[in-house]
Structure formats: C-alpha cells, structure tokens
Design a protein around this motif. Structure first.
Motif, PDB file in Angstrom:
ATOM      1  N   ASN A  38       2.336   1.732  -3.449  1.00 45.65           N
ATOM      2  CA  ASN A  38       1.308   2.056  -4.427  1.00 45.65           C
ATOM      3  C   ASN A  38      -0.019   2.294  -3.716  1.00 45.65           C
ATOM      4  N   PRO A  39      -0.310   3.562  -3.377  1.00 44.04           N
ATOM      5  CA  PRO A  39      -1.508   3.884  -2.595  1.00 44.04           C
ATOM      6  C   PRO A  39      -2.805   3.468  -3.288  1.00 44.04           C
ATOM      7  N   ASN A  40      -2.757   3.247  -4.614  1.00 44.57           N
ATOM      8  CA  ASN A  40      -3.983   2.868  -5.314  1.00 44.57           C
ATOM      9  C   ASN A  40      -4.244   1.362  -5.276  1.00 44.57           C
TER      10      ASN A  40
ATOM     11  N   LYS B 120       0.844  -1.196   0.000  1.00 49.33           N
ATOM     12  CA  LYS B 120       0.000   0.000   0.000  1.00 49.33           C
ATOM     13  C   LYS B 120       0.885   1.255   0.000  1.00 49.33           C
TER      14      LYS B 120
ATOM     15  N   TYR C 241      -3.635   5.767   5.179  1.00 48.82           N
ATOM     16  CA  TYR C 241      -4.486   4.654   4.764  1.00 48.82           C
ATOM     17  C   TYR C 241      -4.596   3.606   5.868  1.00 48.82           C
TER      18      TYR C 241
ATOM     19  N   ASN D  86      -5.441  -2.140  -4.476  1.00 47.39           N
ATOM     20  CA  ASN D  86      -6.633  -2.609  -3.763  1.00 47.39           C
ATOM     21  C   ASN D  86      -6.266  -3.850  -2.959  1.00 47.39           C
TER      22      ASN D  86
END
Lengths: 349, 362
Positions: free
Chosen positions: B253-255, B250, B276, B257
C-alpha cells in the motif's frame, strides 16, 4: 580382524584428507592460497605455547558437551538441550563463585557441583516429561534452551545491575598459575582434568555397571527392556539427569575457567550444539568423544588464525571450509558403508 | 584385491593433494612482495569486533570505516603495520583475537562493544606496554582509553522529529537487548517525544537479541497494526526486521504512512523500497569520528590512557541524518531548536529510567 582395524583407522584419515582437499579447492576458487591457509590453521592450533593452551581451553567444554549428548543417546534420547543446561550450569557456577568465601579445596568442588546440579535439574524436566507422559524430549529441550538463555540474562542483569557479573573469587577459579606461565598467559585451566575424569567415569558406568547395561538396553529396545524387567521410565530420567550434569560441568568450565564471570548473551553459546557434532564424530563412545572434541575444538580455534596475514581469508570463508572438513569426517560412515558394500559384492562373485 | 581398491583410492587422494599443492604455490611470491613494502614504521591500529561482525551496518562497521578513513588519510595498507580488524564468532574469541593483535605489534587496539569490557581489562593487565581502546564501555586502566557516546542526545532529537511527524500520535520503540547503551536510546527518545507533545503514546518493546530480525519483524507488525506510524529501532541487526516489515507494508500500500527511524549509521539505504523510502531519519552514532579522534591524538604521542572520552552533539559524536529530506521544514526547525538547547545545556536528555522520571517531573 586385522583388516577391520585397518579400515576403522584409515576411513577417518581418508575422510579428513578429502575434507582438506575440498576445502583447498574452495580456497583456490576464491583466490586464496590453500598452502598458506592450512599452514596458518596448523600454526593456529600448535604454533606456540599460547595457542596450544588456548586450543586445550577450547577442547575442554567440547569434551563434556559431546559426552553429555553421547550419554543420552546411548539411552535413545536426543538431548538437544545441552546448550541450555550448559548456560544454567555456567550461571550457577559463577553464582557460587561470587557469593561464598571458602578455601579453594571446598570452593572449587562446590561451584563445579552446583553447575552440575543446575544442569541436572534443567535436564530433569524433559526427562520426567518423557518418562511419565511420553512428551518428545527434542521439543522440550529446544524450548528450554531459550528459557535458560533469557532467564539467566534477566538474572544477571537483575543481580549484577549490569551486563556482566563481577569476577568470581580466586578460590573458585579453575585457573592454574603454572599453566598460565608455560603457555604465555593463555586461558588454559585445570578443567581439562575434570573433563578427562568425567570421560573415565562415564566409560566405566557404560561398560562396567548394571546401570550402564540397563541404560544401553533401553536405548536398543524399550519394549524388550521392559519385558526383561527393567524400569524404563526410571532409566530415561537417570540418563537425562546424568547427561544434564555433564552439560552443567561444561558450563562450569566456561564460568570458572575460561571467563571467570557470566555475561548476558545475545544468543546461545554454540558449545552445546557443537556437542552434537562432537558426539557424532566420536561415534557416541566416551573415548571417541575425546577425539571428536580435539578435532572440532582444534579446527575451531585454529581457524581464528586464518584471517591474519599473509593468508587473510575472511572468517565466513573459514566457517565454510571448517564445515566441509567436519562434513567429510562425519560422512566417514558413508565411506565405510561403500567399502563394505564393495567387499561383499566381491565375495558373492 | 580389496586392499588394492582402498590403496588405489588413497593414492588418488594423495596425488590430487599434491597437484593442488603445486597450484597453490604460485601465489607465494606476491605475498612476500607485500611484506617488503612496509619498511617504515607507521602508527598502526586494529580492532576486534563483537559477534556482529565488521559488516553489521552498525557500530562495528562504523568503527571499521573510521579505521579505513585513517588508513586512507595516511596512505596505509590493510594488514600489519597499517590497519586491520579481526572478527569474533563467539564470546570466547575476544581474548585470542586481542592477543593476536598485540603480538602483531599494533600501536593501538580497539575493542568494539560493551561485550569486550572484561577481555580488554584482562589483556591490558597482561600487556601494560600496549595501548587499548574500548567503545561503549569503561575500563579503568592506564593503558586503556574508554569511548562513550551520549546516545540520548541523538535519540532525544529523533523523538522530537517523530513527535512532530506522527499523524496517529502513536510511536514505537524497538530495543535490542536491555543494556546501558540501549537504555540511553530509549529514555532519550521518550523524553524527546514528551518534550513536543506529552500526550503521545510511546510503545516500548525489546527483542531480547541483536540478531533476531524475525522477532523484530513480528514486533513491528504488531505495532503498525495497532496504529503506530513511526518506529525507532535501537536493535542492531534485529532492526533489519523492522525495516522489512515497514517495506512490505509500503509495497502493498504505497499510500501507507509508515516510517522507520534508523540507528547508529545513516540507514537511508535500508529503507529503499521501489521508488519510495521509509527511513524518516537516523539517530547516528559516529563511532568512526570518535575512533579517528582517538587515533589522531595517540599518533601525536598524546594517548588519552585511563580517560573516559564522551562524544555527544558538541563533539560531533552523535547527530540526526537528513538524507532523503523526509522531514518537513517545521520539523527541522523544531529539531534545530532543541539541538541548540541541548548544546547550550538548557536541556539534558535523560540517559536512564531514573533520569527520565526526574525529567518528566520537571
């Protein structure tokens, strides 16, 4: 001569004292009372018949695992696999204890022997690999520890269908009702006699037999031993097999004495690894190992009493204190070295 | 001369020892004071942990929280005549720890975890007058109460939630060690996923240990790489590895899923990574609730000795956490729907492999 005695006696005592003092400093810094803490440690080892019995129970497998490490070391082998050999020995002992119906005079020796042989077989693998192919025994024994752990876990689950086996038959148990009576139902068991007999036999083998002489010789210098006409490969295998046998016996102590069952384990028992420390403390000498085991086992068991009031020292803290005491004792050699260096300098002057 | 040097060293050591001894002496009085406080006879409880320790963020910790809550409610203090715990460093420590607590006269003593089954069985025979409790296992004895949970019910709901939330239709399950308890988690979870969408692939892996976070991290790595987007872990301390892997992904790569479903306690805190949070929900096993329930019953003189108490959804013994509101409205509604079905007996989540096969064939 007298002076040497004086030094060999006082250096370990000094080391233990220093260890206790540093442990005390740590307790003071963290806001605990070292006097109360050490009093409880003492009471946890010698306080009443129950803890004395349990301390002996703790020491018993340590003697054998320490002896196993020390014996292999005499031949120049690092048997880091005592842990795995102990686990297979434990399992074998419980299996024999569960599956046979025999009178005690046959059942107990058979179960103990099974444990020793299982340990021997487990140690034979790194032994033969080392002797024939020169494979490093440290790597093989470490890996075999994991194999032992997970294979026995699978076997226990497979055979018992649950996480613990049933209790072994009473005829295979090492427990002695008399000990239970005098120690308020501690788990002290007859295995201590097996451990002491093992110490005497190993002492005899190393000091008084041709085999022992050859094993030690191989440990000192393989090439010289070979040149002198000794079979180095054979000695390496024999050393590992005997070491494994001792480790297997340590497993029998747990399987037939302390627990009387085998349970799946989340990790190694630690007795085998602690055996390395015990052997070092005992200077790899059979009699020394007994003292190493008494110190190690005593501290380990006694420290269980330290979280109780009024000391209430958390167990992590205790692990640190015990580790420091052991550290100072093990570095007793350092004191000895320093002392000798001092005396030599004086001599030159 | 040489001897002089050595004896000097010894004297230094001894003197230092005495000074330190003097330092330590001062604290004694406060301890004595504490003892006097406990004049009245309270209903005292204590517990012995397994090797996980009291801060395992799992059932040991949960049980200890139960004891603390009980202590707070009645104004008791940690220690004798109140509430206390002892941690075990190895399997051999269970018996001496239990023995110590018996001798410290606690009115009720818990063994936490199935590893303490044999030790509790033995100590209960040695001390027929003392009262014991065992969590996660059964001991048949008149002075022992056995506490079990319907983990499969919480796991079933976790499965439903995961099946609703997955985008890749691939879900992972990471177990600690194969055992009866973890079996209930695994099979309940698989049944829950199956109930929503039979086509979803549930990948099941076992760590082989409850405290090997590194290995769990590797397993999680393989799963996420192969397209799994939600992992449910029932692996105690090993589960931290699953969280670490998910958080690292995460972070880079914050996107992404990527989700983890926690176990035993609300593991929302473990999933926090920067702004997050990757904890979807947690299948909570309320050891604290069960332990308090048993204590309250025993305190009133109604010790349920010899009985097996099973805590499920109906008894508030298990539940699904919603901290962080990561599940959509639709998912929550479906979870609620299945929860009702379990409560009124329409669905019985399977607790082992045979029951799962039976369930899937219905």
């Amino acid at each position: 001569m007298n002076k040497k005695r004086f030094v060999t006696f006082f250096i370990p005592v000094l080391a233990i004292l220093l260890g206790l003092i540093v442990g005390a400093i740590i307790m003071i810094i963290s806001g605990y009372d070292p006097i109360v803490g050490y009093t409880q440690l003492w009471e946890g080892i010698f306080g009443d018949p129950y803890v004395i019995g349990e301390t002996v129970r703790q020491i018993t497998p340590y003697i054998l695992s320490g002896l196993a490490v020390a014996f292999a070391f005499k031949t120049g082998l690092f048997n880091i696999g005592v842990e795995g050999q102990l686990i297979v020995g434990w399992f074998a002992a419980v299996w024999v204890g569960l599956s046979f119906e025999l009178p005690a005079v046959i059942h107990i020796p058979l179960a103990v022997l099974a444990a020793g042989i299982a340990g021997s077989l487990w140690a034979f693998i790194p032994g033969i690999l080392k002797a024939r192919l020169g494979v490093n025994e440290v790597v093989v024994t470490i890996m075999l520890n994991y194999v032992a752990l997970h294979v026995t876990n699978a076997l226990i689950r497979g055979i018992a269908g649950k996480d613990t086996t049933d209790r072994i038959a009473e005829t295979a148990s090492l427990r002695i009702p008399f000990f239970e009576e005098i120690t308020m139902y501690s788990r002290m068991h007859g295995g201590i006699f097996i451990a002491i007999i093992a110490v005497i036999i190993i002492y005899f083998i190393l000091q008084k037999t041709k085999l022992g002489y050859e094993l030690k010789s191989v440990g000192f210098n393989q090439d010289a031993s070979k040149y002198a006409g000794m079979n180095v490969s054979r000695n390496i295998v024999i050393s590992m097999v005997i070491s494994g046998f001792l480790a297997g016996l340590a497993g029998a102590m747990e399987g037939l004495g302390t627990f009387e069952y085998a349970a799946t384990k989340t990790g190694t028992t630690g007795i085998g690894f602690d055996g390395i420390a015990v052997a070092v403390l005992g200077a790899n000498h059979p009699i020394g190992v007994v003292f190493g085991a008494i110190l190690f086992g005593g501290l380990k068991y006694g420290s269980l009493n330290m979280p109780n009031p009024p000391a209430q020292i958390p167990s992590e803290m205790i692990t640190v204190i015990i580790a420091i005491i052991i550290f100072f004792v093990a570095s007793g050699y350092l004191f000895q070295w320093l002392y000798e260096k001092f005396s030599k300098k004086k001599g030159v002057k | 001369m040489k001897k002089g040097k050595l004896s000097f060293l010894i004297i230094v050591v001894l003197v230092a020892g005495m000074i330190l001894a003097a330092c330590g002496g001062g604290d004694d009085k406060s301890d004595e004071g504490k003892k006097e406080d406990n004049g009245t006879d309270n209903f005292s409880v204590a517990m012995v942990t397994d090797m996980g320790g009291v801060d395992d963020k799992s059932f040991n910790q949960s049980a200890w929280e139960g004891l603390q809550a009980y202590g707070e409610k009645y104004g008791l203090e940690k220690g004798d005549n109140g509430f206390d715990y002892l941690e075990s460093q190895g399997d051999a420590d269970y018996m001496p720890n239990l023995n110590t607590l018996v001798r410290r006269n606690f009115d009720l003593i818990f063994g936490i975890g199935f590893l303490l089954q044999e030790p509790i069985d033995e100590i209960a025979k040695q001390h027929p007058d003392a009262h014991f409790g065992i969590v996660d296992s059964v001991v048949e004895s008149d002075n022992v109460v056995s506490v079990l949970f319907k983990e499969q019910e919480a796991a079933f709901l976790a499965g439903v939630a995961a099946a609703k939330e997955t985008k890749t239709n691939k879900i992972g399950f990471v177990g600690g060690m194969e055992s009866d308890v973890i079996d209930r988690f695994e099979n309940g979870f698989r049944a829950g996923v199956h109930a929503v969408n039979p086509d979803i692939n549930v990948e099941v892996k076992y760590v082989g240990s409850f405290n090997d976070a590194n290995k769990a991290k590797q397993i999680a790595n393989q799963m996420y790489t192969s397209g799994v987007d939600i992992i449910f872990h029932a692996a105690g301390g090993s589960g931290n590895g699953v969280f670490t892997e998910a958080k690292e992904r995460k972070e880079s790569n914050p996107n992404a899923n990527i989700w983890v479903i926690g176990v035993d306690s609300d593991q929302f805190e473990e999933g926090q990574v920067g702004e997050y949070n990757i904890t979807l929900t947690s299948a909570m096993k309320r050891v604290d609730v069960a332990v308090q329930d048993v204590i309250e019953k025993s305190k009133d003189g109604d010790f349920p000795g010899g009985k097996v108490l099973t805590y499920g959804l109906a008894e508030n013994g298990v539940s699904l956490s919603t901290t962080g509101d990561h599940m959509s409205e639709e998912t929550l509604n479906t979870v609620k729907e299945y929860e009702d079905k379990i409560r009124n007996g329409e669905i019985t989540p399977p607790g082992n492999k045979d029951e799962l096969t039976e369930y899937l064939n219905q």
